[in-house]
Write a protein that holds these residues in place. Structure first.
Motif, PDB file in Angstrom:
ATOM      1  N   VAL A 219       0.838  -1.197   0.000  1.00  0.00           N
ATOM      2  CA  VAL A 219       0.000   0.000   0.000  1.00  0.00           C
ATOM      3  C   VAL A 219       0.874   1.249   0.000  1.00  0.00           C
ATOM      4  CG1 VAL A 219      -1.674   1.353   1.326  1.00  0.00           C
ATOM      5  CG2 VAL A 219      -1.982  -1.113   1.092  1.00  0.00           C
ATOM      6  N   GLY A 220       1.937   1.232   0.813  1.00  0.00           N
ATOM      7  CA  GLY A 220       2.862   2.361   0.846  1.00  0.00           C
ATOM      8  C   GLY A 220       3.517   2.607  -0.495  1.00  0.00           C
ATOM      9  N   LEU A 221       3.901   1.532  -1.166  1.00  0.00           N
ATOM     10  CA  LEU A 221       4.518   1.662  -2.492  1.00  0.00           C
ATOM     11  C   LEU A 221       3.516   2.170  -3.524  1.00  0.00           C
ATOM     12  CD1 LEU A 221       6.659  -1.607  -2.504  1.00  0.00           C
ATOM     13  CD2 LEU A 221       7.562   0.728  -2.661  1.00  0.00           C
ATOM     14  N   PHE A 222       2.266   1.721  -3.431  1.00  0.00           N
ATOM     15  CA  PHE A 222       1.231   2.204  -4.356  1.00  0.00           C
ATOM     16  C   PHE A 222       0.937   3.686  -4.122  1.00  0.00           C
ATOM     17  CE2 PHE A 222      -0.102  -2.250  -5.347  1.00  0.00           C
ATOM     18  CZ  PHE A 222      -0.157  -2.112  -6.726  1.00  0.00           C
ATOM     19  N   ILE A 223       0.947   4.111  -2.872  1.00  0.00           N
ATOM     20  CA  ILE A 223       0.759   5.543  -2.577  1.00  0.00           C
ATOM     21  C   ILE A 223       1.892   6.351  -3.182  1.00  0.00           C
ATOM     22  CG2 ILE A 223       0.754   7.268  -0.725  1.00  0.00           C
ATOM     23  CD1 ILE A 223      -0.720   5.204   1.019  1.00  0.00           C
ATOM     24  N   GLN A 224       3.104   5.872  -3.007  1.00  0.00           N
ATOM     25  CA  GLN A 224       4.269   6.551  -3.585  1.00  0.00           C
ATOM     26  C   GLN A 224       4.157   6.609  -5.107  1.00  0.00           C
ATOM     27  OE1 GLN A 224       8.260   4.604  -3.619  1.00  0.00           O
ATOM     28  NE2 GLN A 224       8.882   6.345  -2.358  1.00  0.00           N
ATOM     29  N   LEU A 225       3.751   5.506  -5.709  1.00  0.00           N
ATOM     30  CA  LEU A 225       3.604   5.446  -7.158  1.00  0.00           C
ATOM     31  C   LEU A 225       2.526   6.413  -7.632  1.00  0.00           C
ATOM     32  CD1 LEU A 225       4.312   4.074  -9.862  1.00  0.00           C
ATOM     33  CD2 LEU A 225       2.595   2.329  -9.318  1.00  0.00           C
ATOM     34  N   PHE A 226       1.410   6.499  -6.909  1.00  0.00           N
ATOM     35  CA  PHE A 226       0.323   7.400  -7.285  1.00  0.00           C
ATOM     36  C   PHE A 226       0.789   8.854  -7.271  1.00  0.00           C
ATOM     37  CE2 PHE A 226      -2.949  10.334  -5.722  1.00  0.00           C
ATOM     38  CZ  PHE A 226      -3.848  10.287  -6.779  1.00  0.00           C
ATOM     39  N   PHE A 227       1.396   9.266  -6.165  1.00  0.00           N
ATOM     40  CA  PHE A 227       1.812  10.659  -6.042  1.00  0.00           C
ATOM     41  C   PHE A 227       2.899  11.005  -7.055  1.00  0.00           C
ATOM     42  CE2 PHE A 227      -0.461  10.611  -2.020  1.00  0.00           C
ATOM     43  CZ  PHE A 227      -0.963  11.898  -1.967  1.00  0.00           C
ATOM     44  N   PHE A 228       3.823  10.090  -7.287  1.00  0.00           N
ATOM     45  CA  PHE A 228       4.884  10.371  -8.249  1.00  0.00           C
ATOM     46  C   PHE A 228       4.335  10.443  -9.671  1.00  0.00           C
ATOM     47  CE2 PHE A 228       9.180   9.988  -6.287  1.00  0.00           C
ATOM     48  CZ  PHE A 228       9.766  10.978  -7.047  1.00  0.00           C
ATOM     49  N   SER A 229       3.386   9.573  -9.989  1.00  0.00           N
ATOM     50  CA  SER A 229       2.786   9.601 -11.319  1.00  0.00           C
ATOM     51  C   SER A 229       2.003  10.889 -11.528  1.00  0.00           C
ATOM     52  CB  SER A 229       1.866   8.394 -11.509  1.00  0.00           C
ATOM     53  OG  SER A 229       2.586   7.189 -11.386  1.00  0.00           O
ATOM     54  N   PHE A 230       1.279  11.322 -10.503  1.00  0.00           N
ATOM     55  CA  PHE A 230       0.538  12.580 -10.562  1.00  0.00           C
ATOM     56  C   PHE A 230       1.497  13.756 -10.718  1.00  0.00           C
ATOM     57  CE2 PHE A 230      -2.440  15.654  -8.131  1.00  0.00           C
ATOM     58  CZ  PHE A 230      -2.979  16.109  -9.326  1.00  0.00           C
ATOM     59  N   PHE A 231       2.598  13.707  -9.973  1.00  0.00           N
ATOM     60  CA  PHE A 231       3.609  14.756 -10.080  1.00  0.00           C
ATOM     61  C   PHE A 231       4.196  14.806 -11.490  1.00  0.00           C
ATOM     62  CE2 PHE A 231       8.180  15.742 -10.064  1.00  0.00           C
ATOM     63  CZ  PHE A 231       8.137  17.072  -9.677  1.00  0.00           C
ATOM     64  N   LEU A 232       4.415  13.644 -12.089  1.00  0.00           N
ATOM     65  CA  LEU A 232       4.969  13.588 -13.445  1.00  0.00           C
ATOM     66  C   LEU A 232       4.023  14.264 -14.430  1.00  0.00           C
ATOM     67  CD1 LEU A 232       7.323  12.493 -15.170  1.00  0.00           C
ATOM     68  CD2 LEU A 232       5.991  10.393 -15.483  1.00  0.00           C
TER      69      LEU A 232
ATOM     70  N   ILE B  14      12.577   7.507 -13.298  1.00  0.00           N
ATOM     71  CA  ILE B  14      13.435   6.443 -12.772  1.00  0.00           C
ATOM     72  C   ILE B  14      12.875   5.902 -11.458  1.00  0.00           C
ATOM     73  CG2 ILE B  14      15.724   5.926 -11.819  1.00  0.00           C
ATOM     74  CD1 ILE B  14      16.875   7.973 -13.805  1.00  0.00           C
ATOM     75  N   ILE B  15      12.429   6.802 -10.566  1.00  0.00           N
ATOM     76  CA  ILE B  15      11.899   6.348  -9.280  1.00  0.00           C
ATOM     77  C   ILE B  15      10.574   5.617  -9.465  1.00  0.00           C
ATOM     78  CG2 ILE B  15      11.081   7.083  -7.013  1.00  0.00           C
ATOM     79  CD1 ILE B  15      13.119   9.341  -7.094  1.00  0.00           C
ATOM     80  N   ILE B  16       9.767   6.047 -10.432  1.00  0.00           N
ATOM     81  CA  ILE B  16       8.515   5.338 -10.728  1.00  0.00           C
ATOM     82  C   ILE B  16       8.812   3.907 -11.174  1.00  0.00           C
ATOM     83  CG2 ILE B  16       6.641   5.178 -12.430  1.00  0.00           C
ATOM     84  CD1 ILE B  16       6.399   8.232 -12.239  1.00  0.00           C
ATOM     85  N   LEU B  17       9.797   3.737 -12.056  1.00  0.00           N
ATOM     86  CA  LEU B  17      10.158   2.397 -12.528  1.00  0.00           C
ATOM     87  C   LEU B  17      10.683   1.540 -11.391  1.00  0.00           C
ATOM     88  CD1 LEU B  17      11.854   3.296 -15.940  1.00  0.00           C
ATOM     89  CD2 LEU B  17       9.586   2.309 -15.570  1.00  0.00           C
ATOM     90  N   ARG B  18      11.475   2.153 -10.516  1.00  0.00           N
ATOM     91  CA  ARG B  18      11.984   1.431  -9.341  1.00  0.00           C
ATOM     92  C   ARG B  18      10.830   1.019  -8.453  1.00  0.00           C
ATOM     93  NH1 ARG B  18      11.385   2.369  -3.654  1.00  0.00           N
ATOM     94  NH2 ARG B  18      13.071   1.286  -2.583  1.00  0.00           N
TER      95      ARG B  18
END
Length: 270
Positions: A152-165, A205-209
């Motif tokens: 869940v933490g990783l999905f939250i990070q992915l969501f915010f980073f994707s939105f930021f992108l 890069i962080i999204i892919l990671r």
């Protein structure tokens, strides 16, 4: 359980841990030097993350020497997994200052006064969920809950980073099509657009990671990715080192100028 590999499903590489600790340590030291010399305190999260990553591979070396030690295993896992959240915090703060610097708040989907608050709050939530999940995974009775919390933490990070992108790409497109983007004074070797490209590249890069880690944890402790050390070095170690090194070259204070950074800092806190 294999007594030779302890908690691991493979024999962890001592050489890999030493090399990773060395290169991350050099990068972390240089980040500390740059941040202090240029008084760029908004680089603190990234710098702390770089130091944590170094500590993570030191822990990994010690863990490889004592693979049955649960404490060392937890230490190396958390200190390697968590730093990208700290990199993200600096990326968000730089973006907010960049929008102020080019004086184009209307070109950003979210105004710079809200960027740091919204995204850093999301980043903090992702950070603590990953940290909590990592701690629970170390306890057999809570391993399943810990894995879910980590995901869940990783999905939250992915969501915010994707939105930021998305926000960053829209901002870049709007500025490229606006005369204002060509009128911004250049204070150093690099332009505002070079800094924005750096943020976009680091975000990708962080999204892919993050995707790699989601797949890895989704497969479980005995999954294919988790049971082959090479994939961690390929899809986590190397990408995060690249992100750290990228930020050595296009430094925000060189783009903004000292006065602009102070003004941007005050405005983004408003």
């Amino acid at each position: 359980m294999n007594t030779d590999t302890g908690i691991y499903l493979y024999k962890p590489s001592l050489a890999g841990a030493i090399i990773a600790a060395g290169v991350f340590g050099i990068s972390a030291s240089y980040h500390v030097f740059q941040m202090v010399r240029k008084k760029a305190w908004f680089y603190s999260p990234l710098t702390v993350g770089a130091c944590m990553m170094t500590a993570g591979y030191v822990f990994r070396y010690l863990s490889a020497k004592s693979p049955a030690s649960l404490g060392l295993y937890i230490g190396q896992s958390l200190f390697i997994i968590l730093p990208p959240s700290l990199y993200a915090a600096t990326i968000y703060m730089i973006y907010g200052r960049l929008v102020v610097f080019v004086d184009a708040p209307d070109a950003s989907i979210i105004r710079p006064t809200r960027i740091t608050k919204i995204f850093v709050c999301g980043d903090v939530l992702a950070f603590f969920m990953q940290a909590g999940g990592g701690g629970m995974m170390a306890q057999a009775s809570m391993a399943t809950m810990g894995q879910t919390t980590m995901l869940v933490g990783l999905f939250i990070q992915l969501f915010f980073f994707s939105f930021f992108l998305v926000i960053s790409l829209v901002f870049w497109k709007r500025l490229r099509n606006s005369p204002k983007g060509y009128k911004v004074a250049q204070h150093g070797k690099y332009t505002w657009s070079a800094l924005l490209k750096l943020l976009l590249s680091a975000a990708v890069i962080i999204i892919l990671r993050c995707v790699f880690r989601i797949v890895e944890f989704g497969q479980g402790h005995d999954g294919y990715l988790a049971s082959h050390e090479v994939y961690m070095y390929m899809f986590d170690t190397v990408p995060m080192l690249v992100v750290q090194i990228m930020f050595h070259f296009v430094y925000a204070t060189d783009v903004f100028g000292a006065g602009a950074v102070r003004a941007g800092s005050a405005e983004t806190r408003a």
